[in-house]
Design an enzyme around this catalytic site. Structure first.
Site, PDB file in Angstrom:
ATOM      1  N   ASP A   1       0.872  -1.174   0.000  1.00  0.00           N
ATOM      2  CA  ASP A   1       0.000   0.000   0.000  1.00  0.00           C
ATOM      3  C   ASP A   1       0.910   1.225   0.000  1.00  0.00           C
ATOM      4  O   ASP A   1       1.558   1.538   1.008  1.00  0.00           O
ATOM      5  CB  ASP A   1      -0.882  -0.008   1.255  1.00  0.00           C
ATOM      6  CG  ASP A   1      -1.835   1.172   1.284  1.00  0.00           C
ATOM      7  OD1 ASP A   1      -1.666   2.101   0.457  1.00  0.00           O
ATOM      8  OD2 ASP A   1      -2.746   1.162   2.138  1.00  0.00           O
TER       9      ASP A   1
ATOM     10  N   TYR B   1      -5.857  16.873  -7.022  1.00  0.00           N
ATOM     11  CA  TYR B   1      -5.405  15.915  -8.041  1.00  0.00           C
ATOM     12  C   TYR B   1      -4.523  16.587  -9.110  1.00  0.00           C
ATOM     13  O   TYR B   1      -3.415  16.122  -9.392  1.00  0.00           O
ATOM     14  CB  TYR B   1      -6.617  15.218  -8.678  1.00  0.00           C
ATOM     15  CG  TYR B   1      -6.251  14.163  -9.695  1.00  0.00           C
ATOM     16  CD1 TYR B   1      -5.783  12.916  -9.304  1.00  0.00           C
ATOM     17  CD2 TYR B   1      -6.386  14.410 -11.065  1.00  0.00           C
ATOM     18  CE1 TYR B   1      -5.458  11.941 -10.237  1.00  0.00           C
ATOM     19  CE2 TYR B   1      -6.061  13.443 -12.001  1.00  0.00           C
ATOM     20  CZ  TYR B   1      -5.595  12.211 -11.588  1.00  0.00           C
ATOM     21  OH  TYR B   1      -5.259  11.245 -12.515  1.00  0.00           O
TER      22      TYR B   1
ATOM     23  N   LYS C   1      -0.428  16.057  -9.935  1.00  0.00           N
ATOM     24  CA  LYS C   1       0.057  15.597 -11.240  1.00  0.00           C
ATOM     25  C   LYS C   1       0.956  16.653 -11.887  1.00  0.00           C
ATOM     26  O   LYS C   1       1.917  16.330 -12.588  1.00  0.00           O
ATOM     27  CB  LYS C   1      -1.125  15.253 -12.151  1.00  0.00           C
ATOM     28  CG  LYS C   1      -1.953  14.052 -11.666  1.00  0.00           C
ATOM     29  CD  LYS C   1      -1.119  12.786 -11.547  1.00  0.00           C
ATOM     30  CE  LYS C   1      -1.973  11.534 -11.405  1.00  0.00           C
ATOM     31  NZ  LYS C   1      -1.184  10.306 -11.330  1.00  0.00           N
TER      32      LYS C   1
ATOM     33  N   THR D   1     -10.541   2.749 -17.683  1.00  0.00           N
ATOM     34  CA  THR D   1      -9.934   1.878 -16.663  1.00  0.00           C
ATOM     35  C   THR D   1     -10.921   1.811 -15.489  1.00  0.00           C
ATOM     36  O   THR D   1     -12.054   2.262 -15.609  1.00  0.00           O
ATOM     37  CB  THR D   1      -8.601   2.486 -16.151  1.00  0.00           C
ATOM     38  OG1 THR D   1      -8.912   3.710 -15.475  1.00  0.00           O
ATOM     39  CG2 THR D   1      -7.622   2.774 -17.283  1.00  0.00           C
TER      40      THR D   1
HETATM   41  N1  LIG Z   1      -8.176   6.712 -16.160  1.00  0.00           N
HETATM   42  C1  LIG Z   1      -7.985   7.972 -16.454  1.00  0.00           C
HETATM   43  O1  LIG Z   1      -8.872   8.630 -17.056  1.00  0.00           O
HETATM   44  C2  LIG Z   1      -6.666   8.629 -16.104  1.00  0.00           C
HETATM   45  C3  LIG Z   1      -6.377   9.863 -16.722  1.00  0.00           C
HETATM   46  C4  LIG Z   1      -5.177  10.485 -16.420  1.00  0.00           C
HETATM   47  C5  LIG Z   1      -4.270   9.907 -15.554  1.00  0.00           C
HETATM   48  N2  LIG Z   1      -4.578   8.719 -14.959  1.00  0.00           N
HETATM   49  C6  LIG Z   1      -3.579   8.173 -14.026  1.00  0.00           C
HETATM   50  O2  LIG Z   1      -3.203   6.884 -14.459  1.00  0.00           O
HETATM   51  C7  LIG Z   1      -2.723   6.111 -13.348  1.00  0.00           C
HETATM   52  C8  LIG Z   1      -3.380   4.740 -13.381  1.00  0.00           C
HETATM   53  O3  LIG Z   1      -4.781   4.915 -13.213  1.00  0.00           O
HETATM   54  P1  LIG Z   1      -5.850   3.994 -13.949  1.00  0.00           P
HETATM   55  O4  LIG Z   1      -6.665   4.879 -14.814  1.00  0.00           O
HETATM   56  O5  LIG Z   1      -5.214   2.802 -14.521  1.00  0.00           O
HETATM   57  O6  LIG Z   1      -6.769   3.639 -12.681  1.00  0.00           O
HETATM   58  P2  LIG Z   1      -7.182   2.232 -12.041  1.00  0.00           P
HETATM   59  O7  LIG Z   1      -7.673   1.288 -13.092  1.00  0.00           O
HETATM   60  O8  LIG Z   1      -8.091   2.588 -10.907  1.00  0.00           O
HETATM   61  O9  LIG Z   1      -5.792   1.675 -11.475  1.00  0.00           O
HETATM   62  C9  LIG Z   1      -5.158   2.314 -10.389  1.00  0.00           C
HETATM   63  C10 LIG Z   1      -4.017   1.451  -9.893  1.00  0.00           C
HETATM   64  O10 LIG Z   1      -3.402   2.122  -8.774  1.00  0.00           O
HETATM   65  C11 LIG Z   1      -3.308   1.215  -7.694  1.00  0.00           C
HETATM   66  N3  LIG Z   1      -3.377   1.899  -6.406  1.00  0.00           N
HETATM   67  C12 LIG Z   1      -4.324   2.786  -5.994  1.00  0.00           C
HETATM   68  N4  LIG Z   1      -4.084   3.144  -4.715  1.00  0.00           N
HETATM   69  C13 LIG Z   1      -2.967   2.464  -4.321  1.00  0.00           C
HETATM   70  C14 LIG Z   1      -2.230   2.392  -3.098  1.00  0.00           C
HETATM   71  N5  LIG Z   1      -2.615   3.057  -1.986  1.00  0.00           N
HETATM   72  N6  LIG Z   1      -1.118   1.621  -3.047  1.00  0.00           N
HETATM   73  C15 LIG Z   1      -0.727   0.913  -4.133  1.00  0.00           C
HETATM   74  N7  LIG Z   1      -1.398   0.927  -5.315  1.00  0.00           N
HETATM   75  C16 LIG Z   1      -2.499   1.693  -5.394  1.00  0.00           C
HETATM   76  C17 LIG Z   1      -4.505   0.267  -7.881  1.00  0.00           C
HETATM   77  O11 LIG Z   1      -4.244  -0.997  -7.279  1.00  0.00           O
HETATM   78  P3  LIG Z   1      -4.911  -1.567  -5.943  1.00  0.00           P
HETATM   79  O12 LIG Z   1      -6.304  -1.020  -5.850  1.00  0.00           O
HETATM   80  O13 LIG Z   1      -4.840  -3.047  -6.138  1.00  0.00           O
HETATM   81  O14 LIG Z   1      -3.999  -1.084  -4.847  1.00  0.00           O
HETATM   82  C18 LIG Z   1      -4.508   0.100  -9.394  1.00  0.00           C
HETATM   83  O15 LIG Z   1      -3.588  -0.894  -9.779  1.00  0.00           O
HETATM   84  C19 LIG Z   1      -3.060   6.928 -12.093  1.00  0.00           C
HETATM   85  O16 LIG Z   1      -1.889   7.555 -11.627  1.00  0.00           O
HETATM   86  C20 LIG Z   1      -4.060   7.963 -12.601  1.00  0.00           C
HETATM   87  O17 LIG Z   1      -4.005   9.142 -11.833  1.00  0.00           O
HETATM   88  C21 LIG Z   1      -5.744   8.064 -15.210  1.00  0.00           C
END
Ligand SMILES: NC(=O)c1ccc[n+]([C@@H]2O[C@H](COP(=O)([O-])OP(=O)(O)OC[C@H]3O[C@@H](n4cnc5c(N)ncnc54)[C@H](OP(=O)(O)O)[C@@H]3O)[C@@H](O)[C@H]2O)c1
Length: 261
Positions: A56, A149, A153, A184
């Site tokens: 975590d 947020y 970033k 996602t």
């Molecule tokens: N989706 C979008 O629209 C978007 C846009 C811009 C940027 N992003 C960025 O892309 C990155 C990945 O996001 P995603 O879209 O793939 O979201 P996601 O599908 O919700 O995946 C998030 C990942 O982060 C992990 N995580 C969250 N809290 C955590 C913690 N306390 N310790 C360890 N791991 C943690 C989760 O794993 P567990 O829950 O298993 O811990 C999961 O593997 C993030 O940094 C997000 O800010 C996303």
């Protein structure tokens, strides 16, 4: 071998698949063990040696535990993908201080600490890749609702660019990947799936696979920052050139569409 945080879902899992396809062995980390193990099994079938370490990253000791465990197993990390992240959109005053602290730890402090821990050996070997998953939000004007947020970033983008400059010529590439809306679990986790799906048309959404491929290629090319998608680049360009007053208006419309504030 590449260490990928937040590999249990979304962009992190997609980045793990891209790395495996490019011949990398992997260390996958996140909190949930089951999806990490399922991904590890899938990637092993493709020939990648995979190690799963659950952590975590909101725990201040987690980056150091990861580093110590990786040293103890005598694994050599020459790729670091700082991807774990989440958002909360209920507003600054409606969000517990512990959640704010966790956001800062997971998306800002942990990536910096992991880079500080693993980069020296990369520099010594003359080869390394650091890919920090930031966001288009880090290039946009401030938003209400998910108040911290964007700044988190934005910090990660600037820090990545600084490290990129510092490590130029060492063989270590550093890139900030700035996705826009990506399909996602992210918007399920923050509870805004219905709002964002009705506010933003399908063409504004990208797949995690596409974002991962763009990010991987940009890091290979040692680009300091990459924003996948033409529309996202137009929005980032507009935000950079609009005066603050107009930029905040532009984002005020976004907040209204998402019924925040
Ligand atoms: N989706 C979008 O629209 C978007 C846009 C811009 C940027 N992003 C960025 O892309 C990155 C990945 O996001 P995603 O879209 O793939 O979201 P996601 O599908 O919700 O995946 C998030 C990942 O982060 C992990 N995580 C969250 N809290 C955590 C913690 N306390 N310790 C360890 N791991 C943690 C989760 O794993 P567990 O829950 O298993 O811990 C999961 O593997 C993030 O940094 C997000 O800010 C996303």
């Amino acid at each position: 071998m590449a260490l990928i945080t937040g590999a249990s879902a979304g962009i992190g899992a997609a980045l793990a698949r891209v790395h495996a396809a490019e011949g990398w062995d992997l260390i996958l980390t996140a909190r949930r063990e089951a999806p990490l193990k399922a991904l590890a099994a899938e990637l092993s079938r493709l020939g990648a040696a995979t190690t799963v370490l659950t952590e975590d990253l909101a725990d201040p000791a987690a980056p150091y535990r990861l580093f110590d465990e990786i040293q103890a197993r005598e694994l050599s990390v020459d790729g670091l993908v700082n991807n774990a992240g989440f958002s909360r959109t209920a507003g600054f005053l409606n969000t517990d201080p512990e959640i704010h602290a966790a956001m800062i730890r997971v998306m800002l402090t942990a990536p910096i600490e992991l880079a500080r821990l693993f980069a020296p050996a990369m520099v010594a070997r003359g080869y390394g890749r650091i890919l920090n998953v930031a966001s288009l939000a880090g290039q946009m004007p401030a938003t209400g609702g998910d108040t911290l947020y964007g700044p988190i970033k934005g910090f990660l983008i600037k820090a990545s660019q600084g490290l990129h400059l510092e490590l130029r010529g060492t063989g270590v590439h550093v890139t900030a990947l700035c996705p826009g809306y990506t399909l996602t679990e992210f918007h399920d986790v923050n509870g805004t799936r219905d709002e964002v799906s009705s506010a933003y048309p399908a063409w504004m959404w990208q797949t995690a696979d596409h974002v991962a491929r763009v990010g991987y290629a940009a890091c290979e090319a040692n680009r300091p920052k990459v924003t996948p998608g033409a529309m996202n680049n137009i929005l980032a360009g507009l935000a950079k050139h609009l005066p603050d007053r107009l930029a905040l208006k532009m984002v005020g419309g976004h907040a209204k569409r998402l019924k925040r504030n």
